[in-house]
Write an enzyme that holds these catalytic residues in place. Structure first.
Site, PDB file in Angstrom:
ATOM      1  N   LYS A  68      39.587  41.649  40.088  1.00 48.06           N
ATOM      2  CA  LYS A  68      39.512  42.719  39.378  1.00 48.06           C
ATOM      3  C   LYS A  68      38.277  43.235  38.763  1.00 48.06           C
ATOM      4  O   LYS A  68      37.725  44.393  38.903  1.00 48.06           O
ATOM      5  CB  LYS A  68      40.849  43.351  38.484  1.00 48.06           C
ATOM      6  CG  LYS A  68      42.280  43.240  39.269  1.00 48.06           C
ATOM      7  CD  LYS A  68      43.255  43.322  38.364  1.00 48.06           C
ATOM      8  CE  LYS A  68      43.536  42.341  37.359  1.00 48.06           C
ATOM      9  NZ  LYS A  68      44.122  41.101  38.201  1.00 48.06           N
ATOM     10  N   THR A  69      37.621  42.237  37.828  1.00 48.37           N
ATOM     11  CA  THR A  69      36.348  42.498  37.355  1.00 48.37           C
ATOM     12  C   THR A  69      35.506  42.561  38.193  1.00 48.37           C
ATOM     13  O   THR A  69      34.539  43.386  38.060  1.00 48.37           O
ATOM     14  CB  THR A  69      36.462  41.339  36.404  1.00 48.37           C
ATOM     15  OG1 THR A  69      37.344  41.481  35.268  1.00 48.37           O
ATOM     16  CG2 THR A  69      35.002  41.615  35.520  1.00 48.37           C
ATOM     17  N   ASP A 113      39.607  46.211  30.779  1.00 48.90           N
ATOM     18  CA  ASP A 113      40.732  45.039  31.166  1.00 48.90           C
ATOM     19  C   ASP A 113      41.721  44.965  30.404  1.00 48.90           C
ATOM     20  O   ASP A 113      41.592  45.423  29.065  1.00 48.90           O
ATOM     21  CB  ASP A 113      39.902  43.566  30.817  1.00 48.90           C
ATOM     22  CG  ASP A 113      40.530  42.822  31.769  1.00 48.90           C
ATOM     23  OD1 ASP A 113      41.282  43.000  32.632  1.00 48.90           O
ATOM     24  OD2 ASP A 113      40.163  41.310  31.800  1.00 48.90           O
ATOM     25  N   THR A 162      47.314  43.171  34.585  1.00 46.12           N
ATOM     26  CA  THR A 162      48.170  42.252  35.115  1.00 46.12           C
ATOM     27  C   THR A 162      49.830  42.878  35.058  1.00 46.12           C
ATOM     28  O   THR A 162      50.588  42.314  35.557  1.00 46.12           O
ATOM     29  CB  THR A 162      48.082  40.926  34.676  1.00 46.12           C
ATOM     30  OG1 THR A 162      48.345  40.915  33.255  1.00 46.12           O
ATOM     31  CG2 THR A 162      46.745  40.519  35.096  1.00 46.12           C
ATOM     32  N   ARG A 222      39.656  32.867  42.029  1.00 45.20           N
ATOM     33  CA  ARG A 222      39.012  32.166  40.773  1.00 45.20           C
ATOM     34  C   ARG A 222      39.634  30.685  40.782  1.00 45.20           C
ATOM     35  O   ARG A 222      38.974  29.808  40.561  1.00 45.20           O
ATOM     36  CB  ARG A 222      39.758  32.729  39.690  1.00 45.20           C
ATOM     37  CG  ARG A 222      39.241  32.177  38.094  1.00 45.20           C
ATOM     38  CD  ARG A 222      40.026  33.167  37.087  1.00 45.20           C
ATOM     39  NE  ARG A 222      39.615  34.436  36.938  1.00 45.20           N
ATOM     40  CZ  ARG A 222      40.360  35.289  36.331  1.00 45.20           C
ATOM     41  NH1 ARG A 222      41.319  35.060  35.737  1.00 45.20           N
ATOM     42  NH2 ARG A 222      39.991  36.596  36.219  1.00 45.20           N
TER      43      ARG A 222
END
Length: 343
Positions: A68-69, A113, A162, A222
């Site tokens: 997402k980032t 975020d 999330t 990640r």
């Protein structure tokens, strides 16, 4: 292994090494996976650049570590704009958001975020900023109260969360692009790990090594990059610096990661339900108290992957292990059928 094909790492200068440490793609063509979303973003970005306008506001939601980032930075790069990064908990007062918005230049990206943790009082400032590029600031209170309007430059708000269900409907409806990020396939993760290995200047002895890492990455880039770094360290200290199949097995065994990507926390969660609570059903709070862990951590970090691979079921009476989970743990399944009409 004699049959391994050595995948040599490309050489980079110190500046490139520092830029590549985060291992994030810097262009939309480098992004792997999420094909539907990438195609939608290509169209939105190209249309915005053609009209010389900011890109549509976008909301990305899904489990942690899916990009997402990274997508927020890609949009800013493709638009040739700056990006300002903050988070919901940081914006505790309306003035915090005002300061962030007034510092934006035209067509810049503001990335928030964990937007579901944005206070309701701050959220009220977001609505006119997203729609009319203005900020309504209240002055004084009571009978003397009045509102001062502050114009801000046209910008793009990109939000990530999330917990999409915790975002209010008025805020969600103001995003032009909304997308749920899915988990990645093994082949997609292999491509991501291969690219990361080149950026980290790591030599890999065959694609089978990449597959071993990808299969243990829980569908999350990640985690794949984190495991790659651990395997690289192991290969440097315990081997000749080249990642081989045996190196991957030994390194991830030392990390406590099994063939399915489960770590000590995952196995501890499963074992507590299997042994202490006879495979369930049991409430999440009871499991968290037994493990001395935070219930939110278990729900957000541990359970999604266990649900995905069919090791856990959420019933109306609580969490219950499946027979596949017990077989993986090597314990006897004591649960009841999930379709028992008398349950």
């Amino acid at each position: 292994m004699a049959t391994d094909r050595l995948i040599s790492a490309s050489t980079t200068n110190p500046v490139e090494e520092q830029r590549n440490w985060a291992l994030r793609p810097t262009a939309i063509d480098e992004y792997v996976g999420q094909e539907e979303l990438i195609e939608r973003l290509r169209i939105a970005i190209q249309a915005a650049r053609t009209r010389n306008e900011p890109c549509e506001h976008a909301l990305f939601h899904g489990p942690p570590g899916l990009g997402k980032t990274t997508l927020a930075h890609l949009i800013a790069n493709e638009m040739g704009s700056g990006i300002h990064v903050t988070s919901g908990p940081v914006l505790s007062k309306g003035t915090d958001l005002v300061a962030a918005l007034t510092s934006l230049r035209e067509r810049d990206v503001l990335f928030i975020d964990e937007v579901h943790r944005l206070p309701a009082s701050v959220e009220e400032f977001v609505y006119p900023a997203m729609e009319d590029y203005r900020i309504d600031v209240p002055v004084d209170s009571g009978l003397a109260a009045r509102t001062v309007q502050i114009k801000c430059k046209p910008f793009t708000l990109i939000a990530a969360t999330t917990r999409a269900g915790l975002i209010s409907s008025p805020l969600r409806s103001r995003f032009g692009l909304t997308h749920h990020l899915r988990y990645y396939t093994t082949d997609e993760l292999m491509r991501i790990v291969g690219r990361s290995a080149r950026l980290l200047t790591v030599d890999v002895a065959g694609e089978s090594c990449l597959r071993l890492i990808a299969e243990r990455s829980r569908g999350t880039p990640r985690i794949a990059n984190r495991l790659l770094r651990r395997v690289r360290d192991f290969a440097t200290v315990k081997g000749d610096g080249v990642i081989r199949d045996r190196t991957v097995h030994d390194a991830l065994k030392l990390e406590g990661v099994d063939d399915l990507g489960l770590d000590d926390l995952d196995r501890g969660y499963l074992r507590i339900i299997a042994t202490t609570y006879s495979c369930g059903p049991v409430g999440l709070e009871a499991v968290a108290a037994t493990m001395n862990e935070d219930a939110g951590t278990l729900e957000d970090v541990v359970e999604p992957y266990l649900l995905q691979i069919g090791f856990l079921a959420r019933t109306r009476r609580g969490r219950q292990l499946t027979k596949a989970a017990c077989d993986h743990l090597g314990v006897k399944w004591q649960g009841e059928t999930l379709f028992d009409p008398n349950a």
